[in-house]
Motif scaffolding. Sequence first.
Motif, PDB file in Angstrom:
ATOM      1  N   GLN A  56      70.607  10.278  71.802  1.00  0.00           N
ATOM      2  CA  GLN A  56      69.424   9.480  72.717  1.00  0.00           C
ATOM      3  C   GLN A  56      69.762   7.896  72.851  1.00  0.00           C
ATOM      4  O   GLN A  56      70.627   7.398  73.590  1.00  0.00           O
ATOM      5  CB  GLN A  56      68.146   9.150  72.133  1.00  0.00           C
ATOM      6  N   GLN A  57      70.110   7.531  71.562  1.00  0.00           N
ATOM      7  CA  GLN A  57      71.074   5.610  71.473  1.00  0.00           C
ATOM      8  C   GLN A  57      72.275   6.097  72.583  1.00  0.00           C
ATOM      9  O   GLN A  57      72.578   4.962  72.801  1.00  0.00           O
ATOM     10  CB  GLN A  57      71.535   5.401  69.804  1.00  0.00           C
ATOM     11  N   LEU A  59      73.329   7.623  74.609  1.00  0.00           N
ATOM     12  CA  LEU A  59      72.755   7.642  76.415  1.00  0.00           C
ATOM     13  C   LEU A  59      72.301   6.700  77.064  1.00  0.00           C
ATOM     14  O   LEU A  59      72.306   6.120  77.778  1.00  0.00           O
ATOM     15  CB  LEU A  59      71.204   8.570  76.894  1.00  0.00           C
ATOM     16  N   ASP A  60      71.402   5.630  76.215  1.00  0.00           N
ATOM     17  CA  ASP A  60      71.125   4.572  76.094  1.00  0.00           C
ATOM     18  C   ASP A  60      72.043   3.568  76.002  1.00  0.00           C
ATOM     19  O   ASP A  60      71.876   1.959  76.663  1.00  0.00           O
ATOM     20  CB  ASP A  60      69.748   3.977  75.222  1.00  0.00           C
ATOM     21  N   THR A  61      73.331   3.136  75.446  1.00  0.00           N
ATOM     22  CA  THR A  61      74.237   2.157  75.226  1.00  0.00           C
ATOM     23  C   THR A  61      75.408   2.569  76.301  1.00  0.00           C
ATOM     24  O   THR A  61      75.888   1.422  77.117  1.00  0.00           O
ATOM     25  CB  THR A  61      74.830   2.626  73.881  1.00  0.00           C
TER      26      THR A  61
END
Length: 272
Positions: A56-57, A59-61
């Motif tokens: 998830q990190q 995908l957020d970065t």
Amino acid sequence: MTRRPGFLVYGLLVAFVLGSAFPIYWSFLVPSHGNDILTDKVPPLLPGGNFFSNAQQVLDTIPFWHALLNSVIVSGSVALSVVIFSTLAGFAFAKLAFRGSNVLFVLVVLTMAVPTQLGIIPLYMAMADFGWAGHLQAVIVPNLVSAFGVFWMRQYLADAVPSELIEAARSDGCSMIRVFWHVAVPAARPAAAMLGLFTFMQSWNDFLWPLIALDQNNPTIQLALEQLQAGYYVNYALVLAGTTLATIPIFLLFVAVGRQLVAGIMQGAVKG
């Protein structure tokens, strides 16, 4: 009577499979635990529970889905085009008699001896003149035809399609394009699947030319993953989580065409 392989052969095969699969498993194991296991003397062999949070990190970065779609478009377009043009050219060189065919085929093979790096600067200048720099067509168009693909399909079709079958079809009134579609294409399917898969993987993993031709707002998946390790500190859990996610489409493609790939390799080995 066929002699069955012994335990030594099976043992070597098992060791080869485990050695080949371990880097992929390690790429999943590190993000499932974190960077701490990189310094452990005896790292755990079972996955932890942090993989989805690290994914998830990722995908957020970075613009992961945008980059993934770009890679699918680029790799799919290049693989489809290479298979079509290579099959057409390979059939022509293998089964059609025309003046200068041997000289043209030698010229095609000789282009494989030219290093790709020599053409980067003039190629970028051409893409800039066309106004394609920074766009996906700058990565797709220069790779639509492959000299290796033409060579591979020519060698395969020379043995796979009997000349007598072509002459019989022509005697029955078939045009050459119908002969190609109904005779050559079915025979070339295993080799075409193998060529398509390898071309897709090569285009998917290409880094140098997309780095030059594209910008950071329109990256392929390899350029997006490179953004994860930009800076003084590299979070290997994030990098390997992104790498694992980017490997999933390749794995699905292999599952879809794996049978055709193995058939192409086996038939090529038997004929070689």
